[in-house]
Design an enzyme around this catalytic site. Structure first.
Site, mmCIF file in Angstrom:
data_model
loop_
_atom_site.group_PDB
_atom_site.id
_atom_site.type_symbol
_atom_site.label_atom_id
_atom_site.label_comp_id
_atom_site.label_asym_id
_atom_site.label_seq_id
_atom_site.Cartn_x
_atom_site.Cartn_y
_atom_site.Cartn_z
ATOM 1 N N LYS A 1 -63.388 -43.756 0.158
ATOM 2 C CA LYS A 1 -62.248 -43.661 1.130
ATOM 3 C C LYS A 1 -62.796 -43.670 2.481
ATOM 4 O O LYS A 1 -63.443 -43.057 3.081
ATOM 5 C CB LYS A 1 -61.566 -42.227 0.818
ATOM 6 C CG LYS A 1 -59.953 -42.325 1.061
ATOM 7 C CD LYS A 1 -59.379 -41.176 0.618
ATOM 8 C CE LYS A 1 -57.844 -40.951 0.900
ATOM 9 N NZ LYS A 1 -57.271 -39.602 0.579
HETATM 10 O O1 G3P Z 1 -54.976 -37.529 0.699
HETATM 11 C C1 G3P Z 1 -54.155 -37.868 1.854
HETATM 12 C C2 G3P Z 1 -52.503 -37.446 1.814
HETATM 13 O O2 G3P Z 1 -52.074 -37.469 0.746
HETATM 14 C C3 G3P Z 1 -52.566 -36.276 2.826
HETATM 15 O O3 G3P Z 1 -51.195 -35.789 2.553
HETATM 16 O O4 G3P Z 1 -49.774 -33.831 2.794
HETATM 17 O O5 G3P Z 1 -51.792 -33.893 4.003
HETATM 18 O O6 G3P Z 1 -49.906 -35.457 4.764
HETATM 19 P P1 G3P Z 1 -50.747 -34.634 3.557
#
Ligand code: G3P
Length: 218
Positions: free
Chosen positions: A88
């Site tokens: 990633k």
């Molecule tokens: O893994 C990346 C993403 O899904 C992060 O989510 O909830 O931190 O905006 P969030």
């Protein structure tokens, strides 16, 4: 649409896997830190365990370097952990250069922190296997995350781009349904949002009635 779980928590990954619907896992430095994992060896072992739980599912492991050389060095090590690791990489110019390097060297990538169609197009051009638009964070900032999924899906379809759209930053079950409607290839979700898809109050009421009536002929 494939279902990934967005966590580094082993119990949650196992629970989703046991449901029989899990296609993969995504993690990020914040999710790894939340599990209290410290040090390179512990991090690598954790990724290996995740890969073993999900068997044939892709597991996104994020680099923490932000320069080309550092990203490539870390990505090579991450990719060596298990055949299902997808490196990633953040959407920055150095990241794009690294994605192209990984593509040329047979290492699959997931370009993360995508907030616009242009970013998704450039990551795809560099050969990313996945692009990760952050739906919830776009919604949080007063824009429409689902519209971005639709736009990217439209562009990729018109242009015949094979990069998969991996909708991330999912906040609820409705997001998952909307991502499916909008052409996302993958949705990476918190466990609660996945389990939320199984729930409906009329199912609970209906089941209670069936259970009550079942007693009549036991
Ligand atoms: O893994 C990346 C993403 O899904 C992060 O989510 O909830 O931190 O905006 P969030």
């Amino acid at each position: 649409m494939k279902y990934f779980i967005d966590t580094a928590n082993l119990d949650q990954i196992k629970e989703a896997y046991d449901l029989g619907i899990l296609d993969g896992v995504t993690t990020n430095p914040s999710l790894m830190a939340k599990e209290g994992i410290k040090g390179e060896e512990a991090v690598y072992n954790h990724y290996k365990t995740i890969c073993e739980i999900v068997e044939n599912g892709d597991v996104s492991a994020e680099v923490t370097a932000v320069d080309f050389k550092g990203i490539v060095e870390q990505g090579k090590k991450l990719a060596a952990i298990h055949k299902n690791i997808v490196v990633k990489v953040p959407m920055i110019p150095e990241g794009v250069k690294a994605i192209k390097w990984f593509t040329d060297n047979g290492i699959r990538t997931n370009c993360t922190l995508i907030f616009s169609a242009g970013q998704a197009m450039i990551a795809a051009k560099a050969g990313a296997a996945y692009v990760s638009p952050f739906i919830g964070r776009i919604d949080d900032s007063g824009w429409d995350g689902i519209e971005l999924i639709q736009q990217i899906a439209n562009i990729f379809a018109i242009q015949g781009i094979k990069t998969e759209i991996l909708a991330a930053s999912i906040r609820n079950s409705l997001h998952i349904i909307k991502c499916a409607e909008s052409g996302a290839n993958v949705c990476t979700c918190p466990l609660d949002s996945i389990l939320g898809l199984t729930k409906h109050p009329l199912t609970d009421i209906g089941l209670a009635k069936f259970m009550e009536d079942a007693k009549k002929f036991e």
